[in-house]
Design an enzyme around this catalytic site. Structure first.
Site, PDB file in Angstrom:
ATOM      1  N   HIS A 129    -122.597 -17.892 -49.135  1.00 50.28           N
ATOM      2  CA  HIS A 129    -122.211 -17.367 -47.815  1.00 50.28           C
ATOM      3  C   HIS A 129    -122.634 -15.914 -47.666  1.00 50.28           C
ATOM      4  O   HIS A 129    -122.101 -15.180 -46.833  1.00 50.28           O
ATOM      5  CB  HIS A 129    -120.693 -17.507 -47.585  1.00 50.28           C
ATOM      6  CG  HIS A 129    -120.274 -18.927 -47.403  1.00 50.28           C
ATOM      7  ND1 HIS A 129    -118.978 -19.353 -47.589  1.00 50.28           N
ATOM      8  CD2 HIS A 129    -120.988 -20.035 -47.098  1.00 50.28           C
ATOM      9  CE1 HIS A 129    -118.916 -20.663 -47.375  1.00 50.28           C
ATOM     10  NE2 HIS A 129    -120.114 -21.106 -47.081  1.00 50.28           N
ATOM     11  N   CYS A 164    -136.275  -6.503 -38.407  1.00 54.78           N
ATOM     12  CA  CYS A 164    -136.850  -6.868 -39.701  1.00 54.78           C
ATOM     13  C   CYS A 164    -138.135  -6.086 -39.960  1.00 54.78           C
ATOM     14  O   CYS A 164    -138.992  -5.963 -39.066  1.00 54.78           O
ATOM     15  CB  CYS A 164    -137.132  -8.374 -39.694  1.00 54.78           C
ATOM     16  SG  CYS A 164    -137.962  -8.956 -41.167  1.00 54.78           S
ATOM     17  N   GLY A 204    -111.001 -21.928 -57.528  1.00 54.93           N
ATOM     18  CA  GLY A 204    -110.426 -21.181 -56.414  1.00 54.93           C
ATOM     19  C   GLY A 204    -111.008 -21.466 -55.057  1.00 54.93           C
ATOM     20  O   GLY A 204    -111.216 -20.544 -54.254  1.00 54.93           O
TER      21      GLY A 204
HETATM   22  N1  APR Z   1    -105.692 -18.762 -58.840  1.00 56.25           N
HETATM   23  C1  APR Z   1    -105.997 -20.057 -58.530  1.00 56.25           C
HETATM   24  N2  APR Z   1    -106.145 -20.511 -57.251  1.00 56.25           N
HETATM   25  C2  APR Z   1    -105.959 -19.600 -56.258  1.00 56.25           C
HETATM   26  C3  APR Z   1    -105.631 -18.244 -56.501  1.00 56.25           C
HETATM   27  C4  APR Z   1    -105.492 -17.841 -57.863  1.00 56.25           C
HETATM   28  N3  APR Z   1    -105.195 -16.573 -58.184  1.00 56.25           N
HETATM   29  N4  APR Z   1    -105.500 -17.613 -55.294  1.00 56.25           N
HETATM   30  C5  APR Z   1    -105.750 -18.545 -54.344  1.00 56.25           C
HETATM   31  N5  APR Z   1    -106.037 -19.730 -54.907  1.00 56.25           N
HETATM   32  C6  APR Z   1    -106.435 -20.980 -54.249  1.00 56.25           C
HETATM   33  C7  APR Z   1    -105.729 -21.261 -52.945  1.00 56.25           C
HETATM   34  O1  APR Z   1    -104.548 -21.982 -53.168  1.00 56.25           O
HETATM   35  C8  APR Z   1    -106.775 -22.106 -52.200  1.00 56.25           C
HETATM   36  O2  APR Z   1    -106.652 -23.490 -52.524  1.00 56.25           O
HETATM   37  O3  APR Z   1    -107.803 -20.822 -53.900  1.00 56.25           O
HETATM   38  C9  APR Z   1    -108.104 -21.594 -52.736  1.00 56.25           C
HETATM   39  C10 APR Z   1    -108.821 -20.707 -51.734  1.00 56.25           C
HETATM   40  O4  APR Z   1    -109.181 -21.510 -50.635  1.00 56.25           O
HETATM   41  P1  APR Z   1    -109.679 -20.794 -49.289  1.00 56.25           P
HETATM   42  O5  APR Z   1    -108.748 -19.679 -48.966  1.00 56.25           O
HETATM   43  O6  APR Z   1    -109.911 -21.867 -48.293  1.00 56.25           O
HETATM   44  O7  APR Z   1    -111.043 -20.099 -49.684  1.00 56.25           O
HETATM   45  P2  APR Z   1    -112.462 -20.813 -49.803  1.00 56.25           P
HETATM   46  O8  APR Z   1    -112.327 -22.215 -50.278  1.00 56.25           O
HETATM   47  O9  APR Z   1    -113.328 -19.904 -50.610  1.00 56.25           O
HETATM   48  O10 APR Z   1    -112.979 -20.797 -48.276  1.00 56.25           O
HETATM   49  C11 APR Z   1    -114.281 -21.259 -48.041  1.00 56.25           C
HETATM   50  O11 APR Z   1    -114.082 -20.564 -45.726  1.00 56.25           O
HETATM   51  O12 APR Z   1    -113.507 -19.047 -44.081  1.00 56.25           O
HETATM   52  C12 APR Z   1    -114.543 -19.540 -44.860  1.00 56.25           C
HETATM   53  O13 APR Z   1    -116.511 -18.384 -45.357  1.00 56.25           O
HETATM   54  C13 APR Z   1    -115.154 -18.466 -45.710  1.00 56.25           C
HETATM   55  O14 APR Z   1    -116.198 -18.703 -47.880  1.00 56.25           O
HETATM   56  C14 APR Z   1    -115.029 -19.000 -47.128  1.00 56.25           C
HETATM   57  C15 APR Z   1    -114.888 -20.492 -46.899  1.00 56.25           C
END
Ligand code: APR
Length: 280
Positions: A129, A164, A204
């Site tokens: 991303h 660019c 995560g």
């Molecule tokens: N240890 C383990 N798990 C964790 C921790 C931690 N310290 N902190 C948070 N989590 C878990 C949360 O419970 C959740 O299931 O990590 C996950 C994060 O999920 P999201 O918040 O949805 O993040 P992500 O999956 O990276 O989102 C994907 O969404 O908004 C867009 O572009 C943005 O890249 C992002 C994409």
């Protein structure tokens, strides 16, 4: 030994016996660095659904009027995620970097834009991303560092948008917004890694945002063991999740097992177990 400890032991054995392990990471690996995630209990979308809705408009605003897009960006407050440049890697980032140094993890495919994997020492990182540290030309794919452009100067002289250096099209931040295509180079490289790996360590991520969330399915169905394709009997890819909560990958059986816990605690324990196994 508790359930989690048994799974940590199992993950260490799986990693130690893998030949091409890769890590996939999401915002959950950076929360212990003080960066909020998006959909966890304190996530920025969880707490502010309106902000998520607005985020779906960002890319279209750039396409409609790149100059206005940049004017708004350069005059608005800090990002929703806070001051990411100040963030430091946490033990989970260092654990993945160590597994790469040990020759086990071959690459990290991350959804995170915070640059913390590189800061922790990971060498082969694919920023699916994009990155807050770069600019990118959506037309030709060229990337630049922010320092290469005097954005404030362009704003003051009414010369936005930045263009660019290769093809003169308007450029944007490297960060990939909702509805924006994943840059072709990263998309292709990540797909190759998902096809090639025999172990995928997913750290995560809620695994709900596509096309990134497709990569574990590619790994699962690419190797034997799927009910969909009758592939020659190849070794089934081991897919491990480390996450605070189950995800669709857990529920659909795409991952072999979920180590439910805090990444900054679990990943260093896995590294320690791998070291012990290797010293035997
Ligand atoms: N240890 C383990 N798990 C964790 C921790 C931690 N310290 N902190 C948070 N989590 C878990 C949360 O419970 C959740 O299931 O990590 C996950 C994060 O999920 P999201 O918040 O949805 O993040 P992500 O999956 O990276 O989102 C994907 O969404 O908004 C867009 O572009 C943005 O890249 C992002 C994409």
């Amino acid at each position: 030994m508790s359930g989690v400890e048994e799974l940590i032991e199992r993950a260490a054995r799986d990693l130690a016996s893998s030949s091409y392990a890769i890590a996939l990471t999401g915002a959950g690996i950076s929360t212990d660095s003080g960066i909020p995630d998006f959909r966890g209990p304190n996530g920025i979308w969880t707490k502010n659904p309106e902000a998520e809705k607005r985020a779906y408009e960002t890319y279209f605003r750039f396409l409609r009027d790149p100059a206005q897009y940049w004017h708004d960006r350069l005059t608005m407050g800090t990002s929703l995620l806070g001051n990411l440049q100040e963030a430091k890697p946490n033990p989970a980032h260092y654990a993945l970097a160590e597994l790469e140094k040990m020759g086990i993890i071959k690459s990290v495919l991350t959804q995170n834009i915070d640059g913390l994997h590189e800061k922790a020492g990971s060498q082969r990182v694919f920023e699916y991303h994009g990155s807050i540290y770069k600019l990118r030309c959506p037309s030709c794919g060229c990337r630049f560092r922010y320092e290469e452009y005097d954005l404030k100067g362009l704003l003051a002289e009414g010369k936005l948008p930045p263009r660019c250096r290769e093809c003169s099209s308007p450029i944007k931040d490297d960060v990939v917004h909702f509805n924006e295509p994943i840059p072709a180079d990263v998309a292709h490289a990540s797909l190759e890694e998902a096809h090639r790996c025999d172990l995928m360590l997913i750290c995560g991520t809620s695994a709900v945002v596509y096309p990134f969330a497709e990569l574990p399915r590619v790994a699962r169905y690419r190797r034997a063991g799927s009910r969909l394709f009758s592939l020659e009997q190849e070794k089934r890819t081991v897919i491990i999740e480390v996450n605070a909560e189950p995800t669709p990958l857990t529920r659909e059986g795409i991952s072999d097992y979920l180590i439910q816990g805090r990444l900054a605690e679990v990943l260093p324990q896995i590294v320690e177990r791998v070291k012990k196994l290797r010293s035997q």
